[in-house]
Design a protein around this motif. Structure first.
Motif, PDB file in Angstrom:
ATOM      1  N   ALA A 241     -45.076 -12.656 -68.073  1.00 44.98           N
ATOM      2  CA  ALA A 241     -43.626 -12.859 -68.013  1.00 44.98           C
ATOM      3  C   ALA A 241     -43.009 -12.774 -69.400  1.00 44.98           C
ATOM      4  O   ALA A 241     -41.923 -12.194 -69.578  1.00 44.98           O
ATOM      5  N   GLU A 242     -43.683 -13.343 -70.400  1.00 48.42           N
ATOM      6  CA  GLU A 242     -43.168 -13.275 -71.775  1.00 48.42           C
ATOM      7  C   GLU A 242     -43.144 -11.833 -72.269  1.00 48.42           C
ATOM      8  O   GLU A 242     -42.182 -11.401 -72.926  1.00 48.42           O
ATOM      9  N   ALA A 243     -44.208 -11.089 -71.973  1.00 51.14           N
ATOM     10  CA  ALA A 243     -44.264  -9.697 -72.398  1.00 51.14           C
ATOM     11  C   ALA A 243     -43.163  -8.875 -71.739  1.00 51.14           C
ATOM     12  O   ALA A 243     -42.511  -8.050 -72.398  1.00 51.14           O
ATOM     13  N   ARG A 248     -37.903  -6.023 -72.300  1.00 50.11           N
ATOM     14  CA  ARG A 248     -36.507  -5.828 -71.881  1.00 50.11           C
ATOM     15  C   ARG A 248     -35.554  -6.080 -73.044  1.00 50.11           C
ATOM     16  O   ARG A 248     -34.571  -5.350 -73.224  1.00 50.11           O
ATOM     17  N   VAL A 249     -35.809  -7.096 -73.819  1.00 52.35           N
ATOM     18  CA  VAL A 249     -34.943  -7.415 -74.952  1.00 52.35           C
ATOM     19  C   VAL A 249     -34.971  -6.292 -75.980  1.00 52.35           C
ATOM     20  O   VAL A 249     -33.927  -5.819 -76.448  1.00 52.35           O
ATOM     21  N   ILE A 264     -28.656 -10.019 -70.650  1.00 53.62           N
ATOM     22  CA  ILE A 264     -29.774  -9.761 -69.746  1.00 53.62           C
ATOM     23  C   ILE A 264     -29.802 -10.878 -68.713  1.00 53.62           C
ATOM     24  O   ILE A 264     -29.866 -12.062 -69.074  1.00 53.62           O
ATOM     25  N   ASP A 265     -29.705 -10.497 -67.444  1.00 55.90           N
ATOM     26  CA  ASP A 265     -29.697 -11.474 -66.348  1.00 55.90           C
ATOM     27  C   ASP A 265     -28.632 -12.543 -66.552  1.00 55.90           C
ATOM     28  O   ASP A 265     -28.845 -13.719 -66.271  1.00 55.90           O
ATOM     29  N   LEU A 281     -44.434  -8.873 -78.874  1.00 59.03           N
ATOM     30  CA  LEU A 281     -45.029  -7.554 -78.688  1.00 59.03           C
ATOM     31  C   LEU A 281     -46.023  -7.246 -79.808  1.00 59.03           C
ATOM     32  O   LEU A 281     -47.059  -6.613 -79.558  1.00 59.03           O
ATOM     33  N   ALA A 282     -45.729  -7.698 -81.008  1.00 58.38           N
ATOM     34  CA  ALA A 282     -46.667  -7.492 -82.122  1.00 58.38           C
ATOM     35  C   ALA A 282     -47.964  -8.253 -81.865  1.00 58.38           C
ATOM     36  O   ALA A 282     -49.058  -7.747 -82.150  1.00 58.38           O
ATOM     37  N   ALA A 283     -47.846  -9.473 -81.327  1.00 50.50           N
ATOM     38  CA  ALA A 283     -49.052 -10.246 -81.012  1.00 50.50           C
ATOM     39  C   ALA A 283     -49.893  -9.539 -79.968  1.00 50.50           C
ATOM     40  O   ALA A 283     -51.133  -9.503 -80.072  1.00 50.50           O
TER      41      ALA A 283
END
Length: 286
Positions: A241-243, A248-249, A264-265, A281-283
């Motif tokens: 969910a975090e990914a 999206r962001v 967003i939403d 995303l980097a992680a």
């Protein structure tokens, strides 16, 4: 992705073999606190053998003895020819200590014909009262500096504290050290690493500490027992969910590069959210 760093005594080939079978992202082969004084010379040779083993994706770091111990250069002379991924510096008081170690590494890399700057540095940055006042100094200390670990055991001795926690909850001075280490690492743009959990059998506490650390901004946690590794890895791995949220962001701001805010939403998303999404995303990429 650096989530878990497992300490392995530098004089125990057996524990190293077991650690290699686990999922820790990095092993810290320890020449300092986990090795008795009488074994320290022998530990150098055993650690050399560990580093000479066939490498995997698991990073291999070495914790040398502190700069004021008289053993640092001997430790480095023993391990640097085997190309450790990094050196962990205990009792690190600030940027000057990092710079001193970086100069040593420059020389050892040159002597061995290794690529300049290949060996990273992690500082254990809260082990003395004096070190607390150096936590704001690490920005620009060295390109080698990967991260800072906070720790409460040596700090307790430095302060003269009778204990550093009550029922598994750190007391005020140690919470201060934790938070200042986190902020010092963030200010320097490097990895903040949470301290080990010394209650080896209390796996619920390990999970609670790991989740609280990630929530607050730490990127990884050090551990002293293999049973803690999977717990820590789960806590520091972004969820699906975090990914999805992060993707999206980032996509929303890529579609409108001039925007300071997107929706967003039905929720307002601004630049700090974008930076948080990029970190997630980097992680995942690491």
């Amino acid at each position: 992705m650096m989530r878990s760093l497992l300490f392995v005594p530098g004089d125990s080939a057996r524990k190293f073999t077991r650690a290699r079978e686990g999922a820790a992202d990095a092993l810290i082969l320890d020449l300092e606190d986990s090795v008795a004084a009488a074994q320290k010379d022998a530990a150098r040779g055993i650690t050399q053998e560990m580093l000479s083993a066939e490498r995997s994706a698991q990073a291999l770091y070495v914790r040398v003895n502190a700069l004021d111990s008289g053993r640092t250069l001997g430790d480095l002379a023993a391990v640097m020819p085997q190309r450790p991924d990094g050196i962990v510096l205990p009792k690190c008081s600030g940027a000057a200590d990092v710079a001193q170690l970086a100069h040593y590494l420059d020389a050892f890399e040159a002597a061995a014909g290794h690529a300049a700057g290949a060996t990273r540095i992690i500082g254990v940055a809260t082990e003395t009262a004096q070190s607390i006042f150096g936590l704001g100094s690490y920005q620009g200390a060295s390109p080698r500096l990967l991260g800072l670990i906070w720790g409460g055991e040596d700090l307790a001795a430095s302060l003269g504290a009778t204990e550093n926690n009550v029922d598994g909850v750190f007391t005020g001075p140690f919470v201060l050290a934790r938070n200042l280490c986190l902020m010092g690492a963030a200010a320097a743009g490097i990895l903040a690493i949470d301290t080990v959990s010394t209650r080896i059998k209390d796996l619920e506490l390990v999970e609670a500490e790991a989740r609280a650390a990630r929530r607050d901004g730490f990127g990884a946690k050090a551990v002293i027992h293999p049973s803690h590794v999977d717990i820590v890895n789960r806590a520091f791995t972004p969820t699906g969910a975090e990914a999805a949220w992060a993707e999206r962001v980032v996509a929303a701001f890529q579609e409108d590069p001039q925007a300071g805010v997107v929706t967003i939403d039905g929720k307002m998303i601004d630049k700090p959210h974008e930076r948080a999404a990029q970190k997630i995303l980097a992680a995942l990429r690491r």
